[in-house]
Design a protein around this motif. Structure first.
Motif, PDB file in Angstrom:
ATOM      1  N   THR A   1       3.393   7.280  -3.476  1.00 30.06           N
ATOM      2  CA  THR A   1       2.612   7.882  -4.493  1.00 30.06           C
ATOM      3  C   THR A   1       3.441   7.444  -6.164  1.00 30.06           C
ATOM      4  O   THR A   1       2.596   6.653  -6.637  1.00 30.06           O
TER       5      THR A   1
ATOM      6  N   ASN B   1      -5.361   6.148  -6.371  1.00 33.19           N
ATOM      7  CA  ASN B   1      -6.392   5.299  -6.494  1.00 33.19           C
ATOM      8  C   ASN B   1      -7.790   5.632  -7.252  1.00 33.19           C
ATOM      9  O   ASN B   1      -8.448   4.209  -7.139  1.00 33.19           O
TER      10      ASN B   1
ATOM     11  N   SER C   1       1.177  -1.250   0.089  1.00 35.96           N
ATOM     12  CA  SER C   1      -0.103  -0.426   0.295  1.00 35.96           C
ATOM     13  C   SER C   1       0.853   0.848   0.041  1.00 35.96           C
ATOM     14  O   SER C   1       1.639   0.956   1.426  1.00 35.96           O
TER      15      SER C   1
ATOM     16  N   THR D   1      -6.516   2.569  -9.294  1.00 31.88           N
ATOM     17  CA  THR D   1      -6.162   0.654  -8.486  1.00 31.88           C
ATOM     18  C   THR D   1      -7.922   0.813  -8.183  1.00 31.88           C
ATOM     19  O   THR D   1      -7.726  -0.290  -8.602  1.00 31.88           O
TER      20      THR D   1
END
Ligand SMILES: N[C@@H](CCC(=O)N[C@@H](CS)C(=O)NCC(=O)O)C(=O)O
Length: 218
Positions: A165, A111, A11, A114
């Motif tokens: 990120t 996000n 993550s 994903t």
């Protein structure tokens, strides 16, 4: 005092905290929360973070959520000096800007992809979502125009969150080194940090493997 980090290495948000913990030399235990088993959706986890997202840090019985907020807290509480999150108002304002840029722009664009790729099992990344990522790379290139790190001449927690990120995004929307040479240079510089391997590399390799599996389906 041993800290508990609820999360998982692949993550990106957890890797931000892993970078911070390792940079500070904090002792911690990683309590794995398996997203594919929806362990973040349990009632017990909701008590730790009502948003039911990882990472969550447990420190002296208190639960803290959001990788940016956790990293700032860790530096304030455990750092020997303030270089990772400067106390100076102007310097901190710049670091905060980059942290919010990560949260609101870069991580948001990650996000959005994903969710499609991993959760909806769709290997095609829509063009508009790719463009959002590229526009994030463009801003980052600008931020790095006159400084080695994203918020000045020293590494800060903003570098940790943006690195976690962007190094992940690179597996979904590859960074064009010709268009974004500063971004590439900075990523390379970050790999030289003594805590890079434990903080980002190991989890990033797992993230990359996951991308390979899900994107191969096309
Ligand atoms: N802004 C939050 C984002 C946290 C987040 O979205 N975490 C993801 C993993 S990187 C998650 O828990 N996803 C599980 C889900 O959506 O159910 C942070 O920086 O911590």
């Amino acid at each position: 005092m041993v800290l508990n980090l609820y999360g998982l290495e692949p993550s990106p948000a957890c890797r931000t905290v892993l970078l911070t913990l390792n940079a500070l030399g904090c002792e911690f235990k990683l309590k794995k929360i398996q997203l594919k088993k929806f362990e973040q959706k349990t009632e017990d986890f909701r008590k730790k973070n009502p948003l039911q997202l990882i990472p969550v840090l447990e420190d002296e019985g208190q639960y803290l959520a959001d990788s940016h907020a956790i990293s700032a807290y860790l530096v304030r509480k455990y750092a020997k000096n303030d270089s990772l999150y400067p106390k100076d108002f102007k310097q901190r304002a710049l670091v905060d800007h980059r942290l919010f840029f990560d949260s609101g722009v870069l991580f948001a664009s990650l996000n959005a992809i994903t969710i499609k790729v991993f959760q909806e099992n769709n290997p095609i990344i829509p063009e508009d979502k790719q463009n959002d990522v590229i526009s994030g790379y463009e801003f980052l290139e600008k931020f790095l125009e006159n400084s080695n790190y994203v918020a000045g001449e020293n590494v800060t927690i903003a570098d940790f969150s943006i690195l976690a990120t962007v190094s992940s995004l690179n597996y979904l929307v590859p960074i064009d080194g010709k268009k974004f040479p500063k971004v590439m240079q900075w990523m390379e510089l970050m790999t030289k940090l003594p805590y890079y391997e434990r903080g980002n590399e190991l989890g990033l390799a797992l993230f990359a493997k996951k991308c390979e599996i899900f994107l191969k389906k096309e």
